[in-house]
Design an enzyme around this catalytic site. Structure first.
Site, short mmCIF file in Angstrom:
data_model
loop_
_atom_site.label_atom_id
_atom_site.label_comp_id
_atom_site.label_asym_id
_atom_site.label_seq_id
_atom_site.Cartn_x
_atom_site.Cartn_y
_atom_site.Cartn_z
N HIS A 169 -1.19 -7.63 -0.18
CA HIS A 169 0.23 -7.98 -0.13
C HIS A 169 0.47 -9.28 -0.91
O HIS A 169 -0.29 -10.23 -0.77
CB HIS A 169 0.68 -8.15 1.33
N ASN A 193 -4.83 -3.23 2.92
CA ASN A 193 -3.70 -3.36 1.99
C ASN A 193 -3.72 -4.75 1.37
O ASN A 193 -4.11 -5.71 2.03
CB ASN A 193 -2.39 -3.17 2.76
N MET A 205 3.21 1.60 -2.52
CA MET A 205 4.50 1.11 -2.05
C MET A 205 5.15 2.01 -1.00
O MET A 205 6.37 2.02 -0.86
CB MET A 205 5.44 0.91 -3.26
N ARG A 206 4.35 2.76 -0.26
CA ARG A 206 4.89 3.58 0.84
C ARG A 206 4.32 3.10 2.17
O ARG A 206 3.10 2.90 2.27
CB ARG A 206 4.50 5.05 0.69
N LEU A 207 5.20 2.99 3.15
CA LEU A 207 4.72 2.69 4.50
C LEU A 207 4.06 3.94 5.06
O LEU A 207 4.53 5.05 4.83
CB LEU A 207 5.90 2.30 5.39
#
Ligand code: GAR
Length: 269
Positions: free
Chosen positions: A159, A157, A135-137
């Protein structure tokens, strides 16, 4: 026969996607071995799943890093080789012009943490990095180092929505709140934006009239657990090719967009 690829996983939470990948690998359904699992969150339950499967784990604690770097006299220590100006220009997750000081602070802290994350990851040899509920960009500082060849990206990723609809942190919530009649999940390569990279695969489900958020999440997750291993297998089989497609926009008639072509046969095979 595909080569067996070495997969690194990053997680933030429960790790059911990680479990699906571990199970698919153990059952020989994908030509992949998970060689590490890392987390930004020391309490991530998925770390226990990895340990149970005999996979080395590490934590690059985001909250702790931010606390330490904020307390550092003179501000966060920028990683060696980082050009904060060029990072700000290339990142695609916020309009840095709106509040340049805030943007500088945010990306300096993020890059300081990414340097720690890279240090942990560099202990392993890996071919593909999967963000499995992470959950980190990630900033261009990290992406340049972890996935240096733009023609052969190696970070995927998952989503919980049918991108480009509903990027961000609550794909199933957005699907529910908008009254969508169809929902889904997407696996994509990671670029400098938020959930904006080239799409590898998607699966969709029907939202039935009585479905609440829990029902939507249940349907979506069940598809995620199929989709992620499938996309990893396509990577292992060398069947994912980056190509470009015209994507004109107002004022940008020549704009191109990177897309993923899924090949029938392996590249070069
Ligand atoms: C999954 O639904 C995944 O798509 C989502 O977090 C959940 C993690 O579940 N990821 C994102 O929203 C990334 N922006 P898991 O920890 O049980 O795999």
């Amino acid at each position: 026969m595909a080569r067996t690829i070495r997969v690194g996983a990053l997680i933030s939470g429960g790790g059911t996607n990680l479990q699906a990948i571990l199970d698919a690998a153990a059952a020989g359904k994908i030509d992949a071995e998970v060689v590490f699992t890392g987390s930004d969150n020391p309490w991530a339950k998925g770390l226990v799943r990895a340990e149970k499967a005999g996979v080395p784990v590490f934590v690059a604690d985001y909250a702790e890093t931010v606390r330490q770097e904020k307390a550092r006299p003179g501000g966060p220590r920028l990683p060696e080789g980082l050009d904060l100006g060029s990072l700000l220009a290339r990142q695609g997750v916020m309009d840095a012009a709106v509040d340049p000081d805030r943007a500088q602070r945010f990306f300096a802290l993020r890059a300081a943490w990414e340097a720690r994350l890279l240090e942990e990851m560099n202990r392993f040899d890996w071919d593909l990095l999967v963000l499995a509920g992470f959950m980190r960009l990630l900033t261009p500082y990290f992406l340049d180092r972890a996935s240096p060849d733009p023609e052969q990206p190696r970070i995927m990723n998952i989503h919980p929505a049918l991108l480009p609809a509903f990027p961000g942190g609550d794909g199933y919530g957005d699907t529910f709140r908008h009254g969508c009649k169809v929902g889904g999940c997407t696996v994509h390569f990671v670029d400098c934006g938020e959930d904006s990279g080239p799409i590898i695969g998607q699966k969709a489900y029907a939202v039935d009239p009585g479905d609440d958020l829990a029902a939507i999440r249940k349907k979506g997750l069940a598809l995620e657990w199929q989709l992620f291993p499938e996309c990893i297998q396509l990577f292992a089989e060398n069947r994912l090719k980056i190509t470009r497609r015209p994507c004109p926009a107002p004022g940008e008639p020549d704009r191109m967009r990177k897309v993923v072509e899924v090949l029938e046969k392996p590249m070069g095979g």
